[in-house]
Design an enzyme around this catalytic site. Structure first.
Site, short mmCIF file in Angstrom:
data_model
loop_
_atom_site.label_atom_id
_atom_site.label_comp_id
_atom_site.label_asym_id
_atom_site.label_seq_id
_atom_site.Cartn_x
_atom_site.Cartn_y
_atom_site.Cartn_z
N CYS A 131 0.85 -1.19 0.00
CA CYS A 131 0.00 0.00 0.00
C CYS A 131 0.88 1.24 0.00
O CYS A 131 1.92 1.28 0.65
CB CYS A 131 -0.98 0.00 1.17
SG CYS A 131 -0.34 0.69 2.70
N GLU A 132 0.45 2.23 -0.78
CA GLU A 132 1.29 3.42 -0.93
C GLU A 132 1.19 4.35 0.28
O GLU A 132 1.93 5.32 0.37
CB GLU A 132 0.93 4.16 -2.22
CG GLU A 132 -0.41 4.84 -2.19
CD GLU A 132 -0.71 5.57 -3.50
OE1 GLU A 132 -0.05 5.29 -4.51
OE2 GLU A 132 -1.63 6.40 -3.50
N HIS A 133 0.28 4.06 1.20
CA HIS A 133 0.14 4.93 2.37
C HIS A 133 1.06 4.51 3.51
O HIS A 133 1.53 5.35 4.27
CB HIS A 133 -1.31 4.92 2.87
CG HIS A 133 -2.27 5.39 1.84
ND1 HIS A 133 -3.39 4.69 1.46
CD2 HIS A 133 -2.25 6.50 1.06
CE1 HIS A 133 -4.03 5.35 0.51
NE2 HIS A 133 -3.36 6.43 0.24
N HIS A 134 1.27 3.21 3.67
CA HIS A 134 2.06 2.72 4.81
C HIS A 134 3.23 1.84 4.39
O HIS A 134 4.01 1.41 5.23
CB HIS A 134 1.17 1.91 5.76
CG HIS A 134 -0.03 2.66 6.24
ND1 HIS A 134 -1.27 2.57 5.62
CD2 HIS A 134 -0.17 3.55 7.25
CE1 HIS A 134 -2.14 3.35 6.25
NE2 HIS A 134 -1.50 3.95 7.24
N GLN A 140 -5.72 -0.39 -3.62
CA GLN A 140 -6.40 -1.52 -4.28
C GLN A 140 -7.33 -1.05 -5.40
O GLN A 140 -7.45 -1.72 -6.43
CB GLN A 140 -7.17 -2.31 -3.21
CG GLN A 140 -7.76 -3.61 -3.77
CD GLN A 140 -8.48 -4.40 -2.70
OE1 GLN A 140 -8.12 -4.36 -1.53
NE2 GLN A 140 -9.53 -5.12 -3.10
N HIS A 154 -5.47 -6.07 4.01
CA HIS A 154 -4.45 -5.03 4.10
C HIS A 154 -3.76 -5.10 5.46
O HIS A 154 -4.42 -4.93 6.49
CB HIS A 154 -5.08 -3.64 3.90
CG HIS A 154 -5.60 -3.43 2.51
ND1 HIS A 154 -5.06 -2.49 1.66
CD2 HIS A 154 -6.58 -4.06 1.81
CE1 HIS A 154 -5.70 -2.54 0.49
NE2 HIS A 154 -6.63 -3.48 0.57
N CYS A 194 -1.84 -3.06 6.79
CA CYS A 194 -1.84 -1.78 7.51
C CYS A 194 -3.09 -1.65 8.38
O CYS A 194 -3.11 -0.87 9.34
CB CYS A 194 -1.71 -0.59 6.56
SG CYS A 194 -3.00 -0.47 5.32
ZN LIG Z 1 -2.08 1.25 4.10
#
Ligand SMILES: [Zn+2]
Length: 191
Positions: A80-83, A121, A149, A151
Site C-alpha cells: 500500500c502506498e500509504h504505509h 487496491q 491489508h 496496515c
Molecule cells: Zn495502508
C-alpha cells in the site's frame, strides 16, 4: 530522477537508506545490520519492479468464440502506498472477447506487474481492467480483487481478517445490469 539511475545505483541508494533506518531503530540489537540492509534492498527492488517490467501480452484470434472467459483466484501481493505495508489476496477476471483472446497465463502476469508497485487496491483493479481493455478491445471486461491489508491488521485499528473488495466493470458488464449480475456470479461475488 529515478529514470536516470541504473538499477544497480537505485538498489544501492535503497540499501543505504535501509542502513540509516536500521542504525536508528535496531542498533545495537542487530548483530549485522549491513547484511540486513542489503537483503531488504534486494527485496524492496523486487517488490517494486512493476514500474519497469513490460509483460508481453500475446493475443490470438478468437475464431468466433464469443462466450465469457473467466480466470479466477489469481493470487497477488502488493504494497500500500500509504504505509508501505503489504496487502494481498486474489484477483478474478472475466471478459467477453471481441476479435482477440489472451493466453491464460498472461492474466497472472498482468496482475503481478501492476501489483509490484506502490498501490491502492482501487487503482490496481482499475489498471488491470484498463490494460485488458487496451490490449484486447473486448466487448466487456470485469475485474474483482479481494485483499487483506496488513496496515489495517497490524497497526491502526488492528482488525485482522477484514477483506476489502474492489471491482471495475467496462463495456457490456458496465452497461447491462443482467450481464453485470451474471459476471459477478461467475466471479463468485454477490452483486
Ligand atoms: Zn495502508
Amino acid at each position: 530522477v529515478h529514470a536516470v539511475l541504473t538499477s544497480t545505483e537505485a538498489t544501492e541508494l535503497v540499501r543505504a537508506a535501509y542502513g540509516d533506518l536500521l542504525e536508528r531503530i535496531a542498533y545495537p540489537y542487530l548483530p549485522d545490520t549491513a547484511e540486513t540492509a542489503r537483503r531488504a534492498a534486494d527485496a524492496w527492488t523486487e517488490l517494486t519492479s512493476g514500474y519497469t517490467a513490460e509483460p508481453e501480452l500475446t493475443t490470438f484470434p478468437a475464431n468466433g468464440y464469443d462466450e465469457i472467459v473467466v480466470v479466477s483466484g489469481i493470487p497477488f501481493y502488493s504494497l500500500c502506498e500509504h504505509h508501505l505495508l503489504p496487502f494481498h489476496g486474489h484477483a478474478h477476471i472475466a471478459y467477453l472477447p471481441g476479435d482477440r483472446i489472451l493466453g491464460l497465463s498472461k492474466f497472472a502476469r498482468l496482475v503481478d506487474m501492476f501489483a509490484r508497485r506502490l498501490q491502492v487496491q482501487e487503482r490496481l483493479t482499475h489498471q488491470v481492467a484498463s490494460q485488458l481493455q487496451h490490449v484486447l478491445e473486448p466487448r466487456a471486461v470485469g475485474v474483482v480483487m479481494q485483499a487483506e491489508h496488513l496496515c489495517m491488521a497490524m497497526r491502526g485499528v488492528c482488525v485482522p481478517g477484514t477483506r476489502t473488495t474492489t471491482s471495475v466493470m467496462l463495456g457490456r458488464f458496465r452497461d447491462s445490469t443482467a450481464a453485470r449480475a451474471e459476471v459477478l456470479g461467475l466471479l463468485g461475488v454477490n452483486a
